[in-house]
Design a protein around this motif. Structure first.
Motif, PDB file in Angstrom:
ATOM      1  N   SER A  11     -16.267  -7.058   4.861  1.00 48.38           N
ATOM      2  CA  SER A  11     -15.600  -8.348   4.693  1.00 48.38           C
ATOM      3  C   SER A  11     -15.193  -8.570   3.238  1.00 48.38           C
ATOM      4  CB  SER A  11     -16.522  -9.480   5.160  1.00 48.38           C
ATOM      5  OG  SER A  11     -15.902 -10.742   4.995  1.00 48.38           O
ATOM      6  N   GLN A  12     -16.070  -8.171   2.309  1.00 47.86           N
ATOM      7  CA  GLN A  12     -15.774  -8.336   0.889  1.00 47.86           C
ATOM      8  C   GLN A  12     -14.581  -7.486   0.472  1.00 47.86           C
ATOM      9  OE1 GLN A  12     -19.473  -7.357  -1.034  1.00 47.86           O
ATOM     10  NE2 GLN A  12     -20.356  -9.388  -0.732  1.00 47.86           N
ATOM     11  N   MET A  13     -14.534  -6.230   0.956  1.00 46.39           N
ATOM     12  CA  MET A  13     -13.419  -5.357   0.594  1.00 46.39           C
ATOM     13  C   MET A  13     -12.120  -5.837   1.233  1.00 46.39           C
ATOM     14  SD  MET A  13     -15.067  -1.516   0.365  1.00 46.39           S
ATOM     15  CE  MET A  13     -15.549  -1.412   2.085  1.00 46.39           C
ATOM     16  N   SER A  14     -12.213  -6.375   2.430  1.00 46.18           N
ATOM     17  CA  SER A  14     -11.025  -6.923   3.093  1.00 46.18           C
ATOM     18  C   SER A  14     -10.530  -8.158   2.349  1.00 46.18           C
ATOM     19  CB  SER A  14     -11.349  -7.282   4.547  1.00 46.18           C
ATOM     20  OG  SER A  14     -11.785  -6.154   5.267  1.00 46.18           O
ATOM     21  N   GLU A  15     -11.448  -8.990   1.929  1.00 38.30           N
ATOM     22  CA  GLU A  15     -11.080 -10.181   1.159  1.00 38.30           C
ATOM     23  C   GLU A  15     -10.373  -9.784  -0.128  1.00 38.30           C
ATOM     24  OE1 GLU A  15     -13.171 -14.038  -1.075  1.00 38.30           O
ATOM     25  OE2 GLU A  15     -14.396 -12.551  -0.021  1.00 38.30           O
ATOM     26  N   ARG A  16     -10.893  -8.762  -0.773  1.00 39.05           N
ATOM     27  CA  ARG A  16     -10.313  -8.291  -2.040  1.00 39.05           C
ATOM     28  C   ARG A  16      -8.906  -7.751  -1.808  1.00 39.05           C
ATOM     29  NH1 ARG A  16      -9.010  -8.585  -6.543  1.00 39.05           N
ATOM     30  NH2 ARG A  16      -9.732  -7.329  -8.287  1.00 39.05           N
ATOM     31  N   ALA A  17      -8.747  -6.974  -0.738  1.00 39.69           N
ATOM     32  CA  ALA A  17      -7.438  -6.397  -0.425  1.00 39.69           C
ATOM     33  C   ALA A  17      -6.419  -7.496  -0.151  1.00 39.69           C
ATOM     34  CB  ALA A  17      -7.552  -5.461   0.772  1.00 39.69           C
ATOM     35  N   VAL A  18      -6.820  -8.513   0.602  1.00 39.27           N
ATOM     36  CA  VAL A  18      -5.904  -9.609   0.915  1.00 39.27           C
ATOM     37  C   VAL A  18      -5.564 -10.394  -0.348  1.00 39.27           C
ATOM     38  CG1 VAL A  18      -5.660 -11.783   2.178  1.00 39.27           C
ATOM     39  CG2 VAL A  18      -6.632  -9.793   3.312  1.00 39.27           C
ATOM     40  N   CYS A  93       0.304  -4.985   4.244  1.00 41.01           N
ATOM     41  CA  CYS A  93      -0.560  -3.968   4.857  1.00 41.01           C
ATOM     42  C   CYS A  93      -1.847  -3.861   4.053  1.00 41.01           C
ATOM     43  CB  CYS A  93       0.165  -2.626   4.891  1.00 41.01           C
ATOM     44  SG  CYS A  93      -0.887  -1.210   5.316  1.00 41.01           S
ATOM     45  N   ILE A  94      -2.969  -3.735   4.758  1.00 36.02           N
ATOM     46  CA  ILE A  94      -4.230  -3.403   4.107  1.00 36.02           C
ATOM     47  C   ILE A  94      -4.817  -2.164   4.770  1.00 36.02           C
ATOM     48  CG2 ILE A  94      -4.700  -5.817   3.533  1.00 36.02           C
ATOM     49  CD1 ILE A  94      -7.029  -5.643   5.617  1.00 36.02           C
ATOM     50  N   SER A  95      -5.675  -1.475   4.048  1.00 36.33           N
ATOM     51  CA  SER A  95      -6.376  -0.322   4.600  1.00 36.33           C
ATOM     52  C   SER A  95      -7.690  -0.174   3.858  1.00 36.33           C
ATOM     53  CB  SER A  95      -5.530   0.946   4.442  1.00 36.33           C
ATOM     54  OG  SER A  95      -6.229   2.073   4.937  1.00 36.33           O
ATOM     55  N   ILE A  96      -8.786  -0.116   4.595  1.00 38.45           N
ATOM     56  CA  ILE A  96     -10.107  -0.046   3.991  1.00 38.45           C
ATOM     57  C   ILE A  96     -10.740   1.311   4.292  1.00 38.45           C
ATOM     58  CG2 ILE A  96     -12.365  -1.145   3.795  1.00 38.45           C
ATOM     59  CD1 ILE A  96     -10.013  -2.937   2.946  1.00 38.45           C
ATOM     60  N   ARG A 129      10.997  -6.189   2.783  1.00 39.68           N
ATOM     61  CA  ARG A 129      11.268  -5.965   1.364  1.00 39.68           C
ATOM     62  C   ARG A 129      10.536  -7.014   0.526  1.00 39.68           C
ATOM     63  NH1 ARG A 129      12.676  -2.033   3.455  1.00 39.68           N
ATOM     64  NH2 ARG A 129      10.509  -1.825   2.879  1.00 39.68           N
ATOM     65  N   GLY A 130       9.861  -6.531  -0.487  1.00 35.96           N
ATOM     66  CA  GLY A 130       9.054  -7.402  -1.335  1.00 35.96           C
ATOM     67  C   GLY A 130       7.607  -7.484  -0.904  1.00 35.96           C
ATOM     68  N   ALA A 131       7.275  -6.901   0.255  1.00 33.73           N
ATOM     69  CA  ALA A 131       5.896  -6.922   0.744  1.00 33.73           C
ATOM     70  C   ALA A 131       5.027  -5.947  -0.045  1.00 33.73           C
ATOM     71  CB  ALA A 131       5.852  -6.576   2.234  1.00 33.73           C
ATOM     72  N   ARG A 132       3.731  -6.121   0.080  1.00 31.19           N
ATOM     73  CA  ARG A 132       2.783  -5.257  -0.615  1.00 31.19           C
ATOM     74  C   ARG A 132       1.865  -4.557   0.373  1.00 31.19           C
ATOM     75  NH1 ARG A 132       0.777  -8.814  -5.892  1.00 31.19           N
ATOM     76  NH2 ARG A 132       2.867  -9.319  -6.661  1.00 31.19           N
ATOM     77  N   ALA A 133       1.339  -3.435  -0.047  1.00 29.24           N
ATOM     78  CA  ALA A 133       0.328  -2.710   0.724  1.00 29.24           C
ATOM     79  C   ALA A 133      -0.836  -2.419  -0.220  1.00 29.24           C
ATOM     80  CB  ALA A 133       0.894  -1.407   1.281  1.00 29.24           C
ATOM     81  N   VAL A 134      -2.052  -2.700   0.220  1.00 26.69           N
ATOM     82  CA  VAL A 134      -3.236  -2.509  -0.618  1.00 26.69           C
ATOM     83  C   VAL A 134      -4.227  -1.614   0.122  1.00 26.69           C
ATOM     84  CG1 VAL A 134      -5.192  -3.622  -1.752  1.00 26.69           C
ATOM     85  CG2 VAL A 134      -2.948  -4.734  -1.765  1.00 26.69           C
ATOM     86  N   PHE A 135      -4.607  -0.527  -0.540  1.00 26.38           N
ATOM     87  CA  PHE A 135      -5.511   0.463   0.046  1.00 26.38           C
ATOM     88  C   PHE A 135      -6.797   0.526  -0.767  1.00 26.38           C
ATOM     89  CE2 PHE A 135      -1.187   1.655   0.890  1.00 26.38           C
ATOM     90  CZ  PHE A 135      -1.173   2.069   2.215  1.00 26.38           C
ATOM     91  N   GLN A 136      -7.918   0.217  -0.131  1.00 27.91           N
ATOM     92  CA  GLN A 136      -9.208   0.499  -0.754  1.00 27.91           C
ATOM     93  C   GLN A 136      -9.562   1.926  -0.356  1.00 27.91           C
ATOM     94  OE1 GLN A 136     -12.499   0.793   0.991  1.00 27.91           O
ATOM     95  NE2 GLN A 136     -13.219   1.511  -1.005  1.00 27.91           N
ATOM     96  N   PHE A 175      -8.523   0.320  -5.671  1.00 28.98           N
ATOM     97  CA  PHE A 175      -7.521  -0.322  -4.825  1.00 28.98           C
ATOM     98  C   PHE A 175      -6.137   0.125  -5.282  1.00 28.98           C
ATOM     99  CE2 PHE A 175     -11.177  -3.091  -4.516  1.00 28.98           C
ATOM    100  CZ  PHE A 175     -11.186  -3.493  -3.186  1.00 28.98           C
ATOM    101  N   LEU A 176      -5.437   0.838  -4.404  1.00 28.91           N
ATOM    102  CA  LEU A 176      -4.066   1.228  -4.683  1.00 28.91           C
ATOM    103  C   LEU A 176      -3.158   0.104  -4.207  1.00 28.91           C
ATOM    104  CD1 LEU A 176      -1.959   3.342  -5.559  1.00 28.91           C
ATOM    105  CD2 LEU A 176      -2.073   4.276  -3.233  1.00 28.91           C
TER     106      LEU A 176
END
Length: 245
Positions: A11-18, A93-96, A129-136, A175-176
């Motif tokens: 949950s913490q890593m998901s919160e960080r990614a968001v 997009c997120i990815s943990i 366009r303009g969206a972000r993707a965050v990968f832990q 986090f990428l």
């Protein structure tokens, strides 16, 4: 099946990614969760009022997510074979803890660079366009980081790596943060006792994996404060040795 500690960490890593996605406030978004597993990260997305689709290669994990009655839609798929979505579908997009697996060649036909490029290029297309993707992720070494980031750049992304707690072995998190279609500054990050590192993708290529003298001295001093036995510092400490032929 899941310990309370595991759920808390996820949950913490998901919160960080968001947080790093920097989504509009008070607005529900349509998000992609790559490597969603049993849906623990999706639970956080639902709690925040977002709609989501989860992709995972494991049928068993997706069955667990179904048994848990998660709110997101689930798709069985190998991220290395690309994302099967229409252009501009997702707001982010997120990815943990999943991206690093693309660096492995689990089959003879697997080429990590090709699989990474296929994933990033199809992900780029599926994002608005303009969206972000965050990968832990948990990279094994700097070579993996360079491989991942070079393929992300090749697919059209900009962005960089955010490292929380860089001086902590246990708490360090990578986090990428990628931007689709726009150039932007790296997201602001949560202050930590050990600070953070922010590295642009464009500046990562060719970085050496070797640690400098300051890094070695800092590590030795930290071990001394922990009461551990450490060799005394000399003029040879952290000196580069000449190769022997």
């Amino acid at each position: 099946m899941f310990s309370s500690r595991m759920i808390e960490i996820q949950s913490q890593m998901s919160e960080r990614a968001v947080e790093l996605l920097n989504l509009p406030e008070d607005q529900s978004c349509f998000l992609l969760d790559v490597g969603c597993g049993s849906g623990l990260s999706g639970d956080y997305l639902s709690e925040e009022g977002h709609y989501w689709v989860g992709v995972d290669i494991s049928t068993a994990m997706l069955n667990v997510a179904l048994d848990r009655d998660v709110e997101g839609d689930l798709v069985l798929g190998d991220m290395g074979e690309g994302m099967p979505f229409r252009a501009g579908t997702f707001d982010g997009c997120i990815s943990i803890s999943a991206l690093q697996w693309l660096c492995n060649a689990d089959k003879k036909t697997h080429s990590p660079p090709k699989r990474l490029y296929t994933f990033f290029s199809t992900l780029y297309s599926s994002l608005a366009r303009g969206a972000r993707a965050v990968f832990q992720l948990y990279p094994e070494n700097s070579e993996q980081l360079e491989l991942i980031t070079s393929q992300a750049m090749k697919a059209g992304f900009s962005g960089g790596m955010v490292v929380d707690y860089p001086n902590s072995t246990k708490a360090k998190k990578f986090f990428l943060c990628l931007f689709a279609g726009v150039s932007a500054n790296l997201p602001k990050v949560r202050k930590a006792w050990s600070g953070y590192l922010r590295t642009d993708l464009a500046n990562m290529k060719g970085k050496s994996a070797k640690k400098g003298k300051d890094w070695v001295l800092e590590k030795k001093e930290r071990r001394r404060r922990q009461g551990r036995e450490v060799r005394a510092d000399t003029k040879y400490t952290a000196r580069q040795r000449r190769p022997h032929f």
